[in-house]
Design a protein around this motif. Structure first.
Motif, PDB file in Angstrom:
ATOM      1  N   GLN A  35       0.717  -1.127   0.045  1.00 16.25           N
ATOM      2  CA  GLN A  35      -0.064  -0.002  -0.007  1.00 16.25           C
ATOM      3  C   GLN A  35       0.894   1.310  -0.006  1.00 16.25           C
ATOM      4  O   GLN A  35       1.764   1.350   0.838  1.00 16.25           O
ATOM      5  CB  GLN A  35      -0.961   0.070   1.408  1.00 16.25           C
ATOM      6  CG  GLN A  35      -1.885  -1.213   1.070  1.00 16.25           C
ATOM      7  CD  GLN A  35      -3.081  -1.104   2.288  1.00 16.25           C
ATOM      8  OE1 GLN A  35      -2.825  -0.622   3.251  1.00 16.25           O
ATOM      9  NE2 GLN A  35      -4.115  -1.180   1.865  1.00 16.25           N
TER      10      GLN A  35
ATOM     11  N   VAL B  80       0.728   5.527  -0.234  1.00 15.98           N
ATOM     12  CA  VAL B  80       0.066   7.109  -0.116  1.00 15.98           C
ATOM     13  C   VAL B  80       0.229   7.425  -1.287  1.00 15.98           C
ATOM     14  O   VAL B  80       1.114   8.022  -1.767  1.00 15.98           O
ATOM     15  CB  VAL B  80       0.420   7.813   1.013  1.00 15.98           C
ATOM     16  CG1 VAL B  80      -0.256   9.182   1.234  1.00 15.98           C
ATOM     17  CG2 VAL B  80       0.190   7.190   2.314  1.00 15.98           C
TER      18      VAL B  80
ATOM     19  N   ARG C 271      -3.359  13.183  -0.428  1.00 11.03           N
ATOM     20  CA  ARG C 271      -3.852  13.608   1.043  1.00 11.03           C
ATOM     21  C   ARG C 271      -5.012  14.630   0.585  1.00 11.03           C
ATOM     22  O   ARG C 271      -4.708  15.610  -0.200  1.00 11.03           O
ATOM     23  CB  ARG C 271      -3.141  14.375   1.757  1.00 11.03           C
ATOM     24  CG  ARG C 271      -3.686  14.975   3.441  1.00 11.03           C
ATOM     25  CD  ARG C 271      -2.416  15.475   4.152  1.00 11.03           C
ATOM     26  NE  ARG C 271      -2.277  16.837   3.487  1.00 11.03           N
ATOM     27  CZ  ARG C 271      -2.647  17.937   3.617  1.00 11.03           C
ATOM     28  NH1 ARG C 271      -3.972  17.949   4.373  1.00 11.03           N
ATOM     29  NH2 ARG C 271      -2.494  19.015   3.079  1.00 11.03           N
TER      30      ARG C 271
ATOM     31  N   ALA D  38      -8.140   2.798  -0.388  1.00  7.11           N
ATOM     32  CA  ALA D  38      -8.290   2.717   0.877  1.00  7.11           C
ATOM     33  C   ALA D  38      -7.888   3.990   1.558  1.00  7.11           C
ATOM     34  O   ALA D  38      -7.555   5.103   0.828  1.00  7.11           O
ATOM     35  CB  ALA D  38      -7.214   1.670   1.732  1.00  7.11           C
ATOM     36  N   THR D  39      -8.284   4.299   2.967  1.00  9.94           N
ATOM     37  CA  THR D  39      -7.932   5.734   3.527  1.00  9.94           C
ATOM     38  C   THR D  39      -7.151   5.493   4.950  1.00  9.94           C
ATOM     39  O   THR D  39      -7.144   4.475   5.630  1.00  9.94           O
ATOM     40  CB  THR D  39      -9.293   6.471   3.970  1.00  9.94           C
ATOM     41  OG1 THR D  39     -10.088   5.382   4.554  1.00  9.94           O
ATOM     42  CG2 THR D  39      -9.844   6.550   2.452  1.00  9.94           C
ATOM     43  N   ASP D  40      -6.584   6.532   5.207  1.00 16.54           N
ATOM     44  CA  ASP D  40      -6.150   6.622   6.815  1.00 16.54           C
ATOM     45  C   ASP D  40      -6.482   7.849   7.165  1.00 16.54           C
ATOM     46  O   ASP D  40      -6.354   9.152   6.813  1.00 16.54           O
ATOM     47  CB  ASP D  40      -4.522   6.611   6.755  1.00 16.54           C
ATOM     48  CG  ASP D  40      -3.939   6.389   8.145  1.00 16.54           C
ATOM     49  OD1 ASP D  40      -4.733   6.549   9.016  1.00 16.54           O
ATOM     50  OD2 ASP D  40      -2.834   6.898   8.164  1.00 16.54           O
ATOM     51  N   PRO D  41      -7.396   7.876   8.315  1.00 19.76           N
ATOM     52  CA  PRO D  41      -7.882   6.758   8.984  1.00 19.76           C
ATOM     53  C   PRO D  41      -9.072   5.958   8.122  1.00 19.76           C
ATOM     54  O   PRO D  41      -9.622   6.438   7.158  1.00 19.76           O
ATOM     55  CB  PRO D  41      -8.982   7.715  10.171  1.00 19.76           C
ATOM     56  CG  PRO D  41      -9.313   8.796   9.647  1.00 19.76           C
ATOM     57  CD  PRO D  41      -8.179   9.146   8.623  1.00 19.76           C
ATOM     58  N   ALA D  42      -8.984   4.456   8.527  1.00 20.93           N
ATOM     59  CA  ALA D  42      -9.865   3.592   7.595  1.00 20.93           C
ATOM     60  C   ALA D  42     -11.066   3.910   7.850  1.00 20.93           C
ATOM     61  O   ALA D  42     -11.711   3.609   6.776  1.00 20.93           O
ATOM     62  CB  ALA D  42      -9.544   2.362   8.327  1.00 20.93           C
TER      63      ALA D  42
ATOM     64  N   THR E 112      -7.642  13.311   5.124  1.00 20.32           N
ATOM     65  CA  THR E 112      -7.659  11.791   4.897  1.00 20.32           C
ATOM     66  C   THR E 112      -6.522  11.424   3.789  1.00 20.32           C
ATOM     67  O   THR E 112      -6.354  12.223   2.911  1.00 20.32           O
ATOM     68  CB  THR E 112      -9.103  11.265   4.695  1.00 20.32           C
ATOM     69  OG1 THR E 112      -9.812  11.617   5.395  1.00 20.32           O
ATOM     70  CG2 THR E 112      -8.954  10.054   4.343  1.00 20.32           C
ATOM     71  N   LEU E 113      -5.707  10.420   4.188  1.00 21.68           N
ATOM     72  CA  LEU E 113      -4.716   9.941   3.114  1.00 21.68           C
ATOM     73  C   LEU E 113      -5.415   9.066   2.366  1.00 21.68           C
ATOM     74  O   LEU E 113      -6.126   8.157   2.844  1.00 21.68           O
ATOM     75  CB  LEU E 113      -3.529   9.502   3.907  1.00 21.68           C
ATOM     76  CG  LEU E 113      -2.738  10.303   5.071  1.00 21.68           C
ATOM     77  CD1 LEU E 113      -1.650   9.543   5.485  1.00 21.68           C
ATOM     78  CD2 LEU E 113      -2.006  11.529   3.890  1.00 21.68           C
TER      79      LEU E 113
ATOM     80  N   ILE F 289      -4.962   5.694  -0.036  1.00 18.73           N
ATOM     81  CA  ILE F 289      -3.990   4.753  -0.301  1.00 18.73           C
ATOM     82  C   ILE F 289      -4.302   3.912  -1.402  1.00 18.73           C
ATOM     83  O   ILE F 289      -5.189   3.127  -1.418  1.00 18.73           O
ATOM     84  CB  ILE F 289      -3.881   4.064   1.164  1.00 18.73           C
ATOM     85  CG1 ILE F 289      -3.446   4.893   2.184  1.00 18.73           C
ATOM     86  CG2 ILE F 289      -2.784   3.019   1.057  1.00 18.73           C
ATOM     87  CD1 ILE F 289      -3.597   4.439   3.630  1.00 18.73           C
TER      88      ILE F 289
ATOM     89  N   ASP G  68      -3.383   0.300  -3.492  1.00 22.35           N
ATOM     90  CA  ASP G  68      -2.711  -1.191  -3.649  1.00 22.35           C
ATOM     91  C   ASP G  68      -1.776  -1.256  -4.751  1.00 22.35           C
ATOM     92  O   ASP G  68      -2.360  -0.839  -5.792  1.00 22.35           O
ATOM     93  CB  ASP G  68      -3.582  -2.239  -3.360  1.00 22.35           C
ATOM     94  CG  ASP G  68      -4.233  -2.544  -2.256  1.00 22.35           C
ATOM     95  OD1 ASP G  68      -3.689  -2.504  -1.267  1.00 22.35           O
ATOM     96  OD2 ASP G  68      -5.489  -2.654  -1.904  1.00 22.35           O
TER      97      ASP G  68
END
Length: 196
Positions: free
Chosen positions: A2, A4, A7, A38-42, A78-79, A81, A83
């Motif tokens: 994964q 990044v 943002r 996908a994101t961070d925070p999930a 939010t980040l 992400i 694959d």
């Protein structure tokens, strides 16, 4: 693996668009319509890109299900992400993903060890290798072809030809006037007593 790729910034307008800070050299591939990220925070994701456009030099994205300014603003910072296959390479032969460069040994052209890349710092003007030296200190190496002359992924090393003072403290400091007798740095002609 994964990576990044962006943002999310502030909301743009009232229809759910957001500005994004792009962190990939391939935004058309990673941030195109239909991409699921996908994101961070999930808990904020996954997010599917519905559309994208460039406005005043910034990339604007709209995500499926995000229809108003409040929903867009809730995604701020939010980040995003993606694959990525760990063996995948960028399209250009002289480009690399961060994960390919981290942990490479950094050496001079004669093989002298400088350290190991621990991080890639992306600045607006250029990228920097953050290199940890054997003594635990760090040195920043600009990732430009004049300094980084070779990246060998098979040998797991980056070869550099640094200018004086970049990786050592032996920079030559020249006096503004050649006849200055109070220069701080003695030249090679100084004798053992420090005289001239």
């Amino acid at each position: 693996m994964q990576l990044v790729v962006a943002r999310i910034g502030r909301a743009h307008g009232v229809k759910g668009e957001v500005t994004v800070e792009v962190r990939t050299d391939e935004p058309e591939l990673r941030l195109g319509p239909g991409a699921v990220l996908a994101t961070d925070p999930a808990g904020a994701g996954p997010l599917t890109i519905e559309s994208g456009r460039v406005h005043s030099g910034r990339l604007l994205l709209r995500f499926v299900g995000v229809r108003d300014r409040n929903a867009a603003e809730a995604l701020r910072n939010t980040l995003l992400i993606a694959d990525v296959d760990p063996d995948e390479r960028p399209e250009e032969p002289d480009e690399y993903y961060d994960h390919q460069l981290v942990d490479l040994d950094v050496v001079l052209a004669d093989g002298t060890e400088i350290g190991r890349i621990t991080e890639i710092s992306h600045l607006p003007s250029q990228d920097l290798f953050v290199v940890e030296r054997p003594d635990g200190t760090e040195v920043l190496i600009p990732f430009v072809e004049e300094i980084v002359t070779d990246i060998d992924l098979e040998a797991q090393r980056a070869v550099i030809v640094p200018p004086p003072g970049l990786v050592d403290d032996r920079a030559v400091i020249a006096s503004a006037r050649g006849d200055d007798e109070h220069a701080d740095v003695e030249g090679p002609e100084a004798d053992a007593e420090g005289g001239r």
